[in-house]
Design an enzyme around this catalytic site. Sequence first.
Site, short mmCIF file in Angstrom:
data_model
loop_
_atom_site.label_atom_id
_atom_site.label_comp_id
_atom_site.label_asym_id
_atom_site.label_seq_id
_atom_site.Cartn_x
_atom_site.Cartn_y
_atom_site.Cartn_z
N VAL A 9 0.86 -1.19 0.00
CA VAL A 9 0.00 0.00 0.00
C VAL A 9 0.89 1.24 0.00
O VAL A 9 0.72 2.15 0.80
CB VAL A 9 -0.94 0.04 1.24
CG1 VAL A 9 -2.18 0.87 0.91
CG2 VAL A 9 -1.36 -1.33 1.69
N VAL A 12 2.08 3.08 -5.43
CA VAL A 12 1.24 2.44 -6.45
C VAL A 12 0.00 1.81 -5.80
O VAL A 12 -1.13 1.97 -6.28
CB VAL A 12 2.04 1.37 -7.23
CG1 VAL A 12 1.16 0.66 -8.25
CG2 VAL A 12 3.25 2.00 -7.92
N THR A 84 4.30 -4.62 -4.08
CA THR A 84 5.44 -4.42 -3.17
C THR A 84 6.70 -4.38 -4.04
O THR A 84 6.63 -4.52 -5.27
CB THR A 84 5.59 -5.59 -2.19
OG1 THR A 84 6.11 -6.74 -2.89
CG2 THR A 84 4.27 -5.98 -1.54
N GLU A 129 1.75 -6.29 -16.71
CA GLU A 129 1.95 -5.15 -17.61
C GLU A 129 2.80 -4.04 -16.97
O GLU A 129 3.66 -3.44 -17.62
CB GLU A 129 0.59 -4.57 -18.01
CG GLU A 129 0.64 -3.47 -19.05
CD GLU A 129 1.20 -3.98 -20.38
OE1 GLU A 129 0.47 -4.66 -21.09
OE2 GLU A 129 2.37 -3.69 -20.68
N VAL A 132 7.09 -3.29 -16.87
CA VAL A 132 7.94 -2.68 -17.90
C VAL A 132 7.18 -1.50 -18.51
O VAL A 132 6.09 -1.69 -19.06
CB VAL A 132 8.30 -3.68 -19.03
CG1 VAL A 132 9.23 -3.03 -20.05
CG2 VAL A 132 8.92 -4.95 -18.46
N ALA A 134 5.69 0.92 -16.99
CA ALA A 134 4.53 1.27 -16.15
C ALA A 134 3.21 0.94 -16.86
O ALA A 134 2.94 -0.22 -17.13
CB ALA A 134 4.61 2.73 -15.72
N GLU A 190 16.47 6.87 -7.56
CA GLU A 190 16.34 6.09 -6.32
C GLU A 190 17.14 6.85 -5.24
O GLU A 190 18.00 7.67 -5.57
CB GLU A 190 16.97 4.70 -6.52
CG GLU A 190 16.23 3.81 -7.50
CD GLU A 190 14.87 3.39 -6.99
OE1 GLU A 190 14.71 3.18 -5.77
OE2 GLU A 190 13.93 3.29 -7.81
N LYS A 205 14.00 -5.34 -16.48
CA LYS A 205 12.91 -5.17 -17.45
C LYS A 205 13.23 -5.90 -18.76
O LYS A 205 12.36 -6.54 -19.35
CB LYS A 205 12.68 -3.67 -17.71
CG LYS A 205 12.14 -2.95 -16.48
CD LYS A 205 12.12 -1.45 -16.67
CE LYS A 205 11.63 -0.78 -15.39
NZ LYS A 205 11.82 0.67 -15.39
N GLY A 319 5.56 6.59 -12.54
CA GLY A 319 4.56 7.45 -11.90
C GLY A 319 3.43 6.60 -11.39
O GLY A 319 3.03 5.62 -12.03
N1 LIG Z 1 6.34 3.93 -8.60
C1 LIG Z 1 6.41 3.69 -9.91
O1 LIG Z 1 6.36 4.60 -10.75
C2 LIG Z 1 6.51 2.26 -10.41
C3 LIG Z 1 6.48 2.00 -11.78
C4 LIG Z 1 6.51 0.66 -12.23
C5 LIG Z 1 6.64 -0.36 -11.30
N2 LIG Z 1 6.72 -0.05 -9.96
C6 LIG Z 1 6.87 -1.16 -9.03
O2 LIG Z 1 5.72 -1.21 -8.19
C7 LIG Z 1 6.08 -1.72 -6.91
C8 LIG Z 1 5.59 -0.74 -5.85
O3 LIG Z 1 6.19 0.52 -6.04
P1 LIG Z 1 5.88 1.73 -5.02
O4 LIG Z 1 6.50 2.92 -5.62
O5 LIG Z 1 4.44 1.74 -4.67
O6 LIG Z 1 6.73 1.24 -3.73
P2 LIG Z 1 6.56 1.72 -2.22
O7 LIG Z 1 5.91 3.06 -2.16
O8 LIG Z 1 7.90 1.54 -1.59
O9 LIG Z 1 5.52 0.67 -1.58
C9 LIG Z 1 5.85 -0.66 -1.33
C10 LIG Z 1 4.76 -1.24 -0.46
O10 LIG Z 1 5.02 -2.62 -0.27
C11 LIG Z 1 4.82 -2.92 1.11
N3 LIG Z 1 5.48 -4.16 1.49
C12 LIG Z 1 6.80 -4.41 1.64
N4 LIG Z 1 6.98 -5.67 2.05
C13 LIG Z 1 5.75 -6.23 2.17
C14 LIG Z 1 5.27 -7.50 2.56
N5 LIG Z 1 6.11 -8.47 2.92
N6 LIG Z 1 3.94 -7.73 2.57
C15 LIG Z 1 3.07 -6.76 2.22
N7 LIG Z 1 3.47 -5.52 1.83
C16 LIG Z 1 4.79 -5.27 1.82
C17 LIG Z 1 5.34 -1.70 1.82
O11 LIG Z 1 4.94 -1.71 3.17
P3 LIG Z 1 5.70 -0.81 4.28
O12 LIG Z 1 5.33 0.60 3.98
O13 LIG Z 1 5.13 -1.32 5.55
O14 LIG Z 1 7.16 -1.10 4.12
C18 LIG Z 1 4.68 -0.63 0.97
O15 LIG Z 1 3.33 -0.49 1.33
C19 LIG Z 1 7.61 -1.87 -6.94
O16 LIG Z 1 7.94 -3.21 -7.19
C20 LIG Z 1 8.05 -0.97 -8.08
O17 LIG Z 1 9.26 -1.41 -8.69
C21 LIG Z 1 6.64 1.22 -9.50
#
Ligand SMILES: NC(=O)c1ccc[n+]([C@@H]2O[C@H](COP(=O)([O-])OP(=O)(O)OC[C@H]3O[C@@H](n4cnc5c(N)ncnc54)[C@H](OP(=O)(O)O)[C@@H]3O)[C@@H](O)[C@H]2O)c1
Length: 336
Positions: A9, A12, A84, A129, A132, A134, A190, A205, A319
């Site tokens: 949560v 994304v 996650t 989907e 890679v 987004a 990052e 990717k 995003g």
């Molecule tokens: N953001 C983008 O633009 C984007 C684009 C494409 C793909 N993605 C991919 O989408 C995924 C999420 O990205 P994000 O930006 O939303 O990351 P984020 O903000 O860091 O959120 C990650 C979430 O995963 C939770 N989590 C971690 N370990 C867990 C577990 N064991 N069980 C349940 N929940 C767990 C975290 O909880 P805590 O807060 O408690 O640690 C947090 O709620 C990543 O794999 C990322 O590579 C992101």
Amino acid sequence: MVNIVQFGVGNVGNELVNQVGELNSAEIRYVSIGNSKISKIDIRGLDLGGGDFQNLAAPGTTADWSKVFDKVGDLDNVVMVDVTAQDWIEPHLEALSRGWKIVLANKKPLVKEWSVSKVLFNNNDVRFEATVGAGLPIIQTLKGIIESGDEVKEINGAFSGTLGYITTELHEGKSFSEALASAIKKGYTEPNPLDDLDGMDVARKALILSRLIGREENMEDLKVNGLVNRRKYENLETREFIKISKDLDGEFKVKVKDVEDSNKVLKFVAHIGKKTLINLSSIEAKSSLGQLKGVNNLAEITTSHYSDDPLVISGPGAGKEVTANGVLRDILSFVQ
Ligand SMILES: NC(=O)c1ccc[n+]([C@@H]2O[C@H](COP(=O)([O-])OP(=O)(O)OC[C@H]3O[C@@H](n4cnc5c(N)ncnc54)[C@H](OP(=O)(O)O)[C@@H]3O)[C@@H](O)[C@H]2O)c1
């Protein structure tokens, strides 16, 4: 109707809850949602708009995925959503054995050893989907091409917003250290910029795409040359690396001048052809890839039918809004 069990949560995951709420479809129901500490579960359906989601910290819930699975039990039409960044695959294997569907934005389960991850590929119960580009329809398009009997010959793509931004800025006259500082300031990198600059995120990717089109490759089969050589800077604090990034300015200035002299531009490219190569490449300035600017992503797909002019998919490749939307489209593909 599908029952959602969502892990994650964050950026994304949160946005996905909002978009599902806005869609207000009777076809999608949350039964579990959780982060790394806690989950909220109700197999009769969670009212996320009504406070269940906001009360994620309420006592009596668990974050342990196996306990979540136990509580969900033998409910039908479950879709497990992994938003996650966890390096895991065990929940996915268990989900498949229970007949659940899976939607991933998380790349990690897809890039383990081929023998481990292969169950997630060529599997009608699994969609990914958003891993890679987004929300860009790259994976769906590749699947359609393959299913129609066309043959994917090669894919060339720019799949890193950060590296796209830095290379664009280099051609706008900025030095490498200025372009890096600007990318950090805009929040594109990052926390440790070496995690972008080493090219490994692009490599993940590329491996997903390569496996999708039928290559049984592993990470060690890929040839990855990052924008900078990570090993050289591994022991430095992020702050120190940013300071000494000035040392690379001269090297990049020469590279930019060399390619511009022959009407080309630098792009950090994933090439999935006979081999899978990830590196800084000189690209014809007039090509689609050469004209790509800033953080946008692009995939050029060459097939038997798209042979002279490749099929091009381009747009924002990161995003929370577009990523969550890619995840939502995958979920909707499971709604009967
Ligand atoms: N953001 C983008 O633009 C984007 C684009 C494409 C793909 N993605 C991919 O989408 C995924 C999420 O990205 P994000 O930006 O939303 O990351 P984020 O903000 O860091 O959120 C990650 C979430 O995963 C939770 N989590 C971690 N370990 C867990 C577990 N064991 N069980 C349940 N929940 C767990 C975290 O909880 P805590 O807060 O408690 O640690 C947090 O709620 C990543 O794999 C990322 O590579 C992101």
